[in-house]
Design a protein around this motif. Structure first.
Motif, PDB file in Angstrom:
ATOM      1  N   ASN A  55      11.341  20.732 -24.929  1.00  0.00           N
ATOM      2  CA  ASN A  55      12.498  19.923 -25.334  1.00  0.00           C
ATOM      3  C   ASN A  55      13.456  19.781 -24.163  1.00  0.00           C
ATOM      4  O   ASN A  55      14.645  20.040 -24.283  1.00  0.00           O
ATOM      5  CB  ASN A  55      13.214  20.555 -26.534  1.00  0.00           C
ATOM      6  N   GLN A  56      12.910  19.331 -23.040  1.00  0.00           N
ATOM      7  CA  GLN A  56      13.685  19.262 -21.816  1.00  0.00           C
ATOM      8  C   GLN A  56      14.408  17.916 -21.659  1.00  0.00           C
ATOM      9  O   GLN A  56      13.992  16.890 -22.197  1.00  0.00           O
ATOM     10  CB  GLN A  56      12.771  19.502 -20.617  1.00  0.00           C
ATOM     11  N   SER A  57      15.490  17.952 -20.919  1.00  0.00           N
ATOM     12  CA  SER A  57      16.272  16.759 -20.596  1.00  0.00           C
ATOM     13  C   SER A  57      16.261  16.568 -19.086  1.00  0.00           C
ATOM     14  O   SER A  57      16.136  17.550 -18.333  1.00  0.00           O
ATOM     15  CB  SER A  57      17.710  16.923 -21.080  1.00  0.00           C
ATOM     16  N   PRO A  58      16.396  15.316 -18.650  1.00  0.00           N
ATOM     17  CA  PRO A  58      16.716  14.098 -19.387  1.00  0.00           C
ATOM     18  C   PRO A  58      15.466  13.424 -19.939  1.00  0.00           C
ATOM     19  O   PRO A  58      14.350  13.836 -19.651  1.00  0.00           O
ATOM     20  CB  PRO A  58      17.366  13.220 -18.310  1.00  0.00           C
ATOM     21  N   ILE A  59      15.693  12.352 -20.739  1.00  0.00           N
ATOM     22  CA  ILE A  59      14.575  11.600 -21.308  1.00  0.00           C
ATOM     23  C   ILE A  59      14.791  10.104 -21.093  1.00  0.00           C
ATOM     24  O   ILE A  59      15.896   9.659 -20.757  1.00  0.00           O
ATOM     25  CB  ILE A  59      14.404  11.883 -22.816  1.00  0.00           C
ATOM     26  N   ASN A 120      19.364  10.400 -17.736  1.00  0.00           N
ATOM     27  CA  ASN A 120      18.720   9.732 -18.858  1.00  0.00           C
ATOM     28  C   ASN A 120      18.526   8.252 -18.526  1.00  0.00           C
ATOM     29  O   ASN A 120      19.299   7.670 -17.757  1.00  0.00           O
ATOM     30  CB  ASN A 120      19.580   9.864 -20.119  1.00  0.00           C
ATOM     31  N   HIS A 121      17.482   7.675 -19.084  1.00  0.00           N
ATOM     32  CA  HIS A 121      17.222   6.244 -18.960  1.00  0.00           C
ATOM     33  C   HIS A 121      17.254   5.630 -20.360  1.00  0.00           C
ATOM     34  O   HIS A 121      16.992   6.316 -21.351  1.00  0.00           O
ATOM     35  CB  HIS A 121      15.853   5.978 -18.350  1.00  0.00           C
ATOM     36  N   PRO A 240       9.107  14.736 -20.478  1.00  0.00           N
ATOM     37  CA  PRO A 240       8.364  14.220 -21.631  1.00  0.00           C
ATOM     38  C   PRO A 240       9.132  14.367 -22.935  1.00  0.00           C
ATOM     39  O   PRO A 240       9.808  15.376 -23.154  1.00  0.00           O
ATOM     40  CB  PRO A 240       7.098  15.086 -21.651  1.00  0.00           C
ATOM     41  N   LEU A 241       9.042  13.359 -23.779  1.00  0.00           N
ATOM     42  CA  LEU A 241       9.708  13.427 -25.080  1.00  0.00           C
ATOM     43  C   LEU A 241       8.965  14.356 -26.018  1.00  0.00           C
ATOM     44  O   LEU A 241       9.585  15.003 -26.880  1.00  0.00           O
ATOM     45  CB  LEU A 241       9.791  12.015 -25.692  1.00  0.00           C
TER      46      LEU A 241
END
Length: 248
Positions: A55-59, A120-121, A240-241
């Motif tokens: 559950n890593q950021s950014p996404i 984030n994008h 990865p989401l």
């Protein structure tokens, strides 16, 4: 339990308010050179989550589940205290009193900082600058508000302190601006929400993320100044989401 909660809160505030854990332990993570983001997870066992977390950021926000989320209502009324170049970003530390209520929990704004280009994008698009407003509750839980900046007119709120930015790592300047954090939020408070992590070591997960849909303007010159101070990009690549769902 009370003693544990206090210890957790103190630890979290130290991580986020100063962002210097890596330096104090001589774990020199960075964005270029030998300790780039793809190597963070192997620098220390404490940073392991940077490499194995799910559950890593950014996404990259490409799809979202429409859930009629109510607009956020931050009450960012306190003054800023100081601004620091911590070697990884420019961070503005806040006086007590700025809060936001999420999930019936009150979080207090501790600091905000910037990344260029955006971390984030949205639909594959990166923005020239992203602001992160870091809020912590009494138990040490974290909620981050993300604000995207698009190139255009000079941002008048940033202009109030952009010429006072420190230019050397470790340099701190007093910065007392009334309600400056509030001025750096979009008027439309609708957002994308997802579960994520800190975007810097130790990449702690369980962070509530809120990325505003409306963007703010920033001039090409303002972006260039920040980029020069940082000696290049200071953004972690997209993660990865996996099984997560983004809601809006």
């Amino acid at each position: 339990m009370k003693k544990f909660t206090s210890a957790l809160l103190a630890s979290t505030i130290m991580l986020l308010a100063n962002d210097t854990v890596a330096q104090t332990e001589n774990l020199h993570w960075g964005y270029t050179g030998h300790n780039t983001p793809d190597k963070w997870g192997s620098l220390s066992e404490k940073y392991r989550e940077c490499g194995v977390g799910l559950n890593q950021s950014p996404i990259n926000i490409t799809h979202s589940l429409h859930a009629n989320l109510p607009p956020l209502a931050p009450s960012y009324q306190s003054d800023s205290k100081d601004v620091i170049d911590n070697g990884h970003t420019i961070q503005i530390n806040m006086a007590h009193g700025s809060t936001i209520k999420v999930d019936d929990i009150v979080f207090e704004l501790k600091q905000f900082h910037f990344h260029t280009p955006s971390e984030n994008h949205i639909n594959g698009k990166a923005y020239p600058l992203e602001g992160h407003f870091v809020n912590i509750d009494k138990d040490g839980n974290i909620a981050v508000l993300g604000v995207m900046f698009t190139e255009g007119e000079e941002n008048k709120a940033l202009a109030k302190f952009w010429d006072k930015l420190p230019t050397n790592e470790g340099e701190v300047h007093t910065l007392e601006h009334s309600k400056i954090a509030n001025e750096l939020l979009p008027k439309d408070k609708h957002y994308y929400r997802f579960n994520g992590s800190l975007t810097t070591p130790p990449c702690t997960e369980g962070v509530r993320w809120f990325v505003f849909k409306e963007t703010l303007s920033i001039s090409k010159e303002q972006v260039a100044k920040f980029h020069k101070i940082m000696h290049g990009d200071n953004n972690r690549p997209i993660q990865p989401l996996d099984a997560r769902v983004v809601v809006d």
